[in-house]
Design an enzyme around this catalytic site. Structure first.
Site: not given
Length: 368
Positions: A93, A61
């Site tokens: 993330c 991500e």
């Protein structure tokens, strides 16, 4: 278009398929972290992609967010595994996603890691980010079977392989070659996909293997070599010993002369003393636990009869590849027959004939 029964559109599925392909491409190469794929879409156009880094960090991500200069406000993120929400070596993330102003996140499956499991949904929702989960769930769960096994059992995922002739031989003097060159390449692909490879000192001394990945430009992805050697009888003129160091080789032993121990330590090989049973065999479960603690997550076992049967009897293989050649090898002089077929069929009921382009060789895949 999506239907009332299906909350995901055809385009959603296409983007998640791409994310899964990205994850597959890094499988076995992301250290102790799972391989994750990520796709960011805006106005029905892909504006960025990301994968888990080879070291395991940064995560997919973060890589996808950092790989684009586009304004992510109003964009949609597709990711194969629930984004992490805990502070580890790197920030979570979820923090990167929130800062980026991504409007919607679709992830396929919930992470089994207790630090993450099920928390991401509420964190992102609380920041007015639209969240969906479950897209391509069955397919992605199947891909993450090794990772889920790792996390739940605290053990490496173990894959076995052995090649036999049509008449079930694994060795015949003067006829050592059993399978085709294409099958050999597939074996090297398996080495590429696993972070470690395990053999016994008997195989090492007999065959003097390299145990590396010899696919073009893939040598740097060769697995760590693990050798089971009760009394440190490994041939010091072998390729494995000569190229060994603390990062690429682990040898398990039980007892050895001090001079031998010093010789191996001088080479800076990691040697680990381990217990054996009454039959003078290593406690494989204990060794697997130790290897997990050392960061090994996917192990390929390339053993002979004795080692393979030991793993088969104890059901330590999660997957087992049986390569079958159409060749009949000679039994006239010196030969060895694979005597684990009955154990394999009894202990591993789930079988699949793998469709492959290996010429006349066949593969049967056994699963626990």
């Amino acid at each position: 278009m999506s239907t009332k029964k299906d909350k995901f559109s055809i385009k959603d599925k296409i983007y998640m398929e791409l994310a899964l392909d990205l994850a597959r491409a890094r499988e076995g190469q992301t250290g102790t972290n799972p391989s994750v794929g990520c796709v960011i879409v805006k106005n029905d156009e892909i504006i960025s992609i990301g994968q888990t880094s080879f070291s395991g960090r940064p995560h997919a991500e973060t890589n996808a967010i950092q790989s684009t200069t586009e304004d992510l406000n109003g964009s949609k993120m597709y990711v194969t595994l629930e984004p992490c929400s805990h502070q580890g070596v790197t920030p979570p993330c979820t923090s990167s996603i929130i800062r980026s102003k991504i409007s919607e996140v679709i992830y396929s499956v919930i992470d089994v890691d207790k630090r993450v499991k099920g928390k991401t949904f509420n964190i992102l929702k609380s920041k007015n980010i639209k969240v969906k989960k479950g897209l391509l769930k069955e397919k992605v769960i199947n891909f993450y079977a090794p990772y889920f096994f790792n996390r739940k059992k605290k053990l490496p995922y173990v894959i076995g392989k052995i090649a036999i002739s049509k008449n079930h031989l694994i060795y015949s003097k003067y006829q050592k070659k059993i399978t085709s060159l294409k099958s050999d390449k597939f074996t090297h692909f398996l080495r590429y996909k696993n972070d470690s490879i395990l053999i016994s000192y008997k195989t090492l001394n007999k065959d003097n293997p390299k145990l590396n990945c010899r696919l073009k430009n893939m040598k740097k992805f060769s697995p760590k070599r693990i050798v089971l050697d009760n009394k440190l009888q490994t041939n010091t003129n072998s390729y494995i010993f000569k190229t060994a160091n603390k990062d690429n080789t682990i040898i398990f032993y039980n007892e050895a002369e001090k001079a031998k121990i010093l010789e191996f330590k001088k080479k800076k090989i990691e040697i680990i003393k381990s217990k054996i049973n009454k039959k003078k065999r290593f406690d494989i479960k204990d060794i697997l636990k130790r290897l997990y603690k050392l960061g090994c997550r996917n192990i390929l076992v390339e053993g002979g009869n004795e080692l393979t049967n030991n793993f088969l009897n104890k059901k330590f293989f999660n997957l087992f590849y049986l390569f079958i050649s159409p060749k009949k090898l000679s039994k006239s002089i010196e030969f060895k027959e694979f005597n684990g077929l009955n154990i394999l069929k009894y202990n591993y009921k789930n079988t699949l004939r793998v469709k492959s382009n290996l010429g006349k060789d066949k593969i049967i895949l056994y699963k626990k």
